[in-house]
Design an enzyme around this catalytic site. Sequence first.
Site, short mmCIF file in Angstrom:
data_model
loop_
_atom_site.label_atom_id
_atom_site.label_comp_id
_atom_site.label_asym_id
_atom_site.label_seq_id
_atom_site.Cartn_x
_atom_site.Cartn_y
_atom_site.Cartn_z
N ASP A 66 -0.30 5.24 0.80
CA ASP A 66 -0.39 6.14 1.97
C ASP A 66 -0.67 5.49 3.27
O ASP A 66 -1.45 4.46 3.48
CB ASP A 66 -1.89 7.06 1.58
CG ASP A 66 -1.51 7.88 0.50
OD1 ASP A 66 -0.61 8.60 0.26
OD2 ASP A 66 -2.40 7.82 -0.46
N ASP A 83 0.74 -1.14 -0.01
CA ASP A 83 0.00 -0.04 0.07
C ASP A 83 0.96 1.20 -0.24
O ASP A 83 2.29 1.28 0.32
CB ASP A 83 -0.74 -0.12 1.26
CG ASP A 83 -1.41 1.13 1.54
OD1 ASP A 83 -2.45 1.78 0.60
OD2 ASP A 83 -1.51 1.86 2.56
N ASP A 89 -1.54 -0.64 5.89
CA ASP A 89 -1.89 -0.07 7.13
C ASP A 89 -3.21 -0.12 7.50
O ASP A 89 -3.59 0.10 8.71
CB ASP A 89 -1.29 1.27 7.46
CG ASP A 89 -1.98 2.21 6.58
OD1 ASP A 89 -2.10 1.87 5.39
OD2 ASP A 89 -2.52 3.25 6.96
#
Length: 226
Positions: free
Chosen positions: A12, A10, A173
Site C-alpha cells: 500500500d 511494500d 513509501d
Amino acid sequence: MSRLRLVVFDVDGTLVDSQGDILSAMGEAFERAGLDVPSRDVVLSIVGLSLDVAIPRLAPDADAATQARMVDWYKDAYIRLRAAGGVEASSPLYPHAREVLEALHRQPEILLGVATGKSRRGLDKLLDGHGLRPFFMTQQVSDHHPSKPHPSMLMAALSETGVDPGDAVMIGDTSFDMDMGRAAGMGAIGVSWGYHDRAALRAADRIVDDFRALPAVLEELWEPAT
C-alpha cells in the site's frame, strides 16, 4: 554466475494506491466507536503498520476492547469496499508498476518479494486481482510477524531466498519501511508517490520519483558489490 539479489516491495502506497478504501474503512471504524474521525494525513501516516498497532496509535484514549473491535470493523469495511469496487478499482497499481515488475522478474539473478502490513487474506486478494502472484517468491504478511519497523518480515524473506542482507533492498513509501530495511541490514529505497512525506524517508539510500527509475537506481546501489 551472477549473485542473487532480493528486491522486497511494500504494497500500500508503493505498488498500489488503496488510500480511498483505507480512509473510508477507518472512518467507518471510528464512527462505529463513536469517536472523531482522524484527518486524512493522520490516517495515512500509520499505513504500513499492522492494524493492532495502528488503531491504538490513532485512538489512544479508547480502551483495549474498543480498539480490538475497531480493528474488526475496519477489516469488515475494507473487505466490503473492495468487493464492491473490485481490486483494480479500489487498489489500482501506480503508473508503470507492472512494467517495472515484469522487467525485474525477467532478470534471473533478481528475486522479488513483498513485506506488508496486510493480512494473508488481504494480500492474496490483491495479488490475484492484479495477476501479480507469480512475480513474488517471498510474501511476508502481518499475520506471522511483529509490525513494521521490526525486521522480522525481512529476516524471513532473506532466509527463504538465501540472499545475504547486503544483496537485498527494501522498497517502500514510509519511514517504517526504511527503518525496517535498515534494521535487517538491507539497503532501502524510498518512493515519493506514497503516504509519507519525502522528508520522512531520510533513512533511505535513494528516493525515486518515478517507478521507471527504479531499475537504474538498483544497479547504482549494487554497483560496489559487483
